[in-house]
Design an enzyme around this catalytic site. Structure first.
Site, mmCIF file in Angstrom:
data_model
loop_
_atom_site.group_PDB
_atom_site.id
_atom_site.type_symbol
_atom_site.label_atom_id
_atom_site.label_comp_id
_atom_site.label_asym_id
_atom_site.label_seq_id
_atom_site.Cartn_x
_atom_site.Cartn_y
_atom_site.Cartn_z
ATOM 1 N N GLY A 158 0.829 -1.213 0.000
ATOM 2 C CA GLY A 158 0.000 0.000 0.000
ATOM 3 C C GLY A 158 0.860 1.259 0.000
ATOM 4 N N ARG B 278 4.093 -15.602 -6.196
ATOM 5 C CA ARG B 278 2.690 -15.998 -6.404
ATOM 6 C C ARG B 278 2.023 -14.918 -7.244
ATOM 7 N NH1 ARG B 278 -2.200 -15.657 -3.868
ATOM 8 N NH2 ARG B 278 -3.431 -17.576 -3.988
ATOM 9 N N ASP C 273 5.450 -5.634 5.864
ATOM 10 C CA ASP C 273 5.909 -7.000 6.135
ATOM 11 C C ASP C 273 5.824 -7.914 4.910
ATOM 12 O OD1 ASP C 273 3.155 -7.011 6.240
ATOM 13 O OD2 ASP C 273 3.000 -7.973 8.199
ATOM 14 N N GLY C 274 4.758 -7.763 4.107
ATOM 15 C CA GLY C 274 4.600 -8.598 2.909
ATOM 16 C C GLY C 274 5.765 -8.395 1.949
ATOM 17 N N THR D 195 4.842 1.643 6.648
ATOM 18 C CA THR D 195 3.401 1.414 6.777
ATOM 19 C C THR D 195 2.813 2.437 7.721
ATOM 20 O OG1 THR D 195 1.629 -0.016 7.600
ATOM 21 C CG2 THR D 195 3.781 -0.381 8.555
ATOM 22 N N ASP E 243 0.509 1.701 9.565
ATOM 23 C CA ASP E 243 0.041 0.916 10.721
ATOM 24 C C ASP E 243 1.052 0.854 11.867
ATOM 25 O OD1 ASP E 243 -2.070 0.364 9.015
ATOM 26 O OD2 ASP E 243 -1.230 -1.570 8.382
ATOM 27 N N ASP F 6 3.340 -1.317 12.402
ATOM 28 C CA ASP F 6 3.332 -2.660 13.000
ATOM 29 C C ASP F 6 4.415 -3.597 12.461
ATOM 30 O OD1 ASP F 6 2.373 -3.029 10.452
ATOM 31 O OD2 ASP F 6 0.641 -4.224 11.026
ATOM 32 N N ARG G 291 -4.891 -2.426 10.520
ATOM 33 C CA ARG G 291 -4.928 -3.898 10.439
ATOM 34 C C ARG G 291 -5.123 -4.502 11.829
ATOM 35 N NH1 ARG G 291 -0.345 -6.534 6.845
ATOM 36 N NH2 ARG G 291 0.964 -5.554 8.396
ATOM 37 N N ARG H 26 -4.103 7.633 4.474
ATOM 38 C CA ARG H 26 -2.880 7.245 3.768
ATOM 39 C C ARG H 26 -2.484 8.255 2.701
ATOM 40 N NH1 ARG H 26 -3.626 1.133 2.112
ATOM 41 N NH2 ARG H 26 -3.185 1.892 0.033
HETATM 42 O O1 F6P Z 1 -1.383 -1.566 5.751
HETATM 43 C C1 F6P Z 1 -1.875 -0.308 5.435
HETATM 44 C C2 F6P Z 1 -3.379 -0.346 5.275
HETATM 45 O O2 F6P Z 1 -3.798 0.981 5.010
HETATM 46 C C3 F6P Z 1 -4.128 -0.950 6.449
HETATM 47 O O3 F6P Z 1 -4.250 -0.079 7.535
HETATM 48 C C4 F6P Z 1 -5.444 -1.297 5.782
HETATM 49 O O4 F6P Z 1 -6.080 -2.345 6.458
HETATM 50 C C5 F6P Z 1 -5.000 -1.734 4.417
HETATM 51 O O5 F6P Z 1 -3.739 -1.147 4.180
HETATM 52 C C6 F6P Z 1 -5.943 -1.339 3.316
HETATM 53 O O6 F6P Z 1 -5.452 -1.877 2.139
HETATM 54 P P1 F6P Z 1 -6.029 -1.528 0.696
HETATM 55 O O7 F6P Z 1 -5.450 -0.210 0.274
HETATM 56 O O8 F6P Z 1 -5.548 -2.649 -0.143
HETATM 57 O O9 F6P Z 1 -7.522 -1.467 0.828
#
Ligand code: F6P
Length: 366
Positions: free
Chosen positions: A14, A82, A118-119, A140, A142, A144, A186, A290
């Site tokens: 993200g 993947r 982390d991914g 991130t 988050d 985390d 998350r 974000r």
């Molecule tokens: O990891 C960042 C984050 O914004 C999380 O807080 C949220 O759950 C997720 O990404 C949302 O992801 P997407 O942009 O794929 O909807």
């Protein structure tokens, strides 16, 4: 010491405020101080698989410090191990890591800087184990990622969520309502905890402390008893009731993160209204957290991390990410990020302090 002549950089997962600050710092230090060439890989690992890249120039990084998002583009679906491909009307997942590594070597990239959560860092770690020279930078909103005390993007997200709370406060106060703000994060409650404290939340619900409606209603009633007719609740998207589970907005088949959280504030709003009889409204902050320009803190942190990443390259500290611990930048094995998520400890000093001020967590600490 052998110097890397050409380095690559990608942003994956993200987007996050501060990514461009990192890209700019890596580019400036690598080109000015060491004379490297910097190749921008486009759209995360997808660019590595499909050979989408461009040589970065001074023009590319001009004026990007204050820009949100990432000038390189990103993807949270392009896992080289993947990768979703279309065969007829079927999605087939393929391991294209060999192709990615071949492209990297054909490009003569001697080290790849991978900026992600982390991914991304887990993918980077696997590529490093297969022989690629990689330096990671955690990101991130988050906050985390394991192995680092802080990630850039978090501060900006907290600012935006806090502004959301400030704006909801006036309606809560005027209408004597319960207002719920749902924030991201998350499975961790960092954004909710920090914005809840900064924005004067009366109840803060985080995934680490499963809530009960009774405990939340109790906080609302206690406030009424002392003449406070409104209550501000901040809930993390990953919060869950005691003995229950998270609210899932969507299950995504080909995403790196198959569970998309969201919607807990709708469920809570109804339950609170039923239990207390008080009019309740909810707002989901979503991706507003974000987007947009990074805070000064995130611009500086991103710049420091980018600059440190170049030091890692020069010293050939491959297979590591740049972590932050207390006031220092540290070398953290890329594998660390894949070992789980950095959650809010139940005994975090902010929780203790908040409780002493009467802030509820919807949780019985007995
Ligand atoms: O990891 C960042 C984050 O914004 C999380 O807080 C949220 O759950 C997720 O990404 C949302 O992801 P997407 O942009 O794929 O909807």
């Amino acid at each position: 010491m052998k110097k890397t002549k050409r380095i690559g950089i990608l942003t994956s997962g993200g987007d996050c405020p501060g990514l461009n600050a990192v890209i700019r710092a890596v580019f400036k230090k690598a080109t000015r101080q060491y004379g490297y060439e910097v190749i921008g890989i486009e759209d995360g690992f997808e660019g590595l698989i499909l050979n989408k890249h461009r040589k970065l120039t001074n023009k590319d990084v001009a004026g990007i410090l204050t820009l949100g998002g990432t000038i390189l583009g990103t993807s949270n679906r392009a896992d080289v191990y993947r990768y979703p491909t279309q065969e007829g009307n079927q999605t087939v997942y393929k391991n294209l890591s060999k192709q990615a590594l071949r492209n990297l070597s054909n490009l003569k990239i001697e080290c790849l800087v991978c900026i992600g959560g982390d991914g991304t860092l887990m993918i980077a770690n696997r590529l490093a184990r297969e022989g690629a020279s990689i330096v990671g930078i955690p990101k991130t909103i988050d906050n985390d990622v394991l192995g680092t005390d802080i990630t850039f993007g978090f501060d900006t997200a907290v600012h935006i969520a806090t502004e959301g709370l400030d704006r909801l406060h006036t309606t809560a106060q005027s209408h004597h309502r319960v207002m719920i703000l749902e924030v991201m994060g998350r499975r961790s409650g960092w954004i909710a905890l920090y914005s809840g404290l900064a924005g004067g939340g009366d109840v803060i619900l985080i995934p680490e402390l499963p809530y009960t409606i009774d405990a939340i209603a109790e906080s609302i009633k206690e406030r009424r008893k002392i003449g406070k007719k409104f209550t501000m609740i901040v809930v993390s998207e990953g919060a869950k009731p005691k003995g229950g589970d998270v609210v899932i907005r969507e299950l995504v088949k080909d995403g790196a993160e198959p569970v998309r959280l969201g919607g807990i504030s709708f469920v809570l709003g109804k339950e609170i209204e039923k239990q207390t009889g008080i009019e309740t409204r909810n707002v989901v902050m979503g991706h507003l957290q974000r987007g947009g320009s990074p805070s000064p803190f995130d611009r500086i942190l991103g710049t420091q991390l980018g600059s440190k990443a170049v030091d890692f390259i020069v010293n050939q500290n491959f297979g590591y990410m740049v972590g932050v611990h207390k006031d220092s930048f540290i070398k953290v094995p890329l594998s660390k990020a894949g070992q789980g998520q950095r959650l809010v400890p139940v005994g975090h000093p902010f929780i203790e302090m908040a409780r002493s001020l009467g802030i509820g967590f919807g949780y019985s600490f007995k």
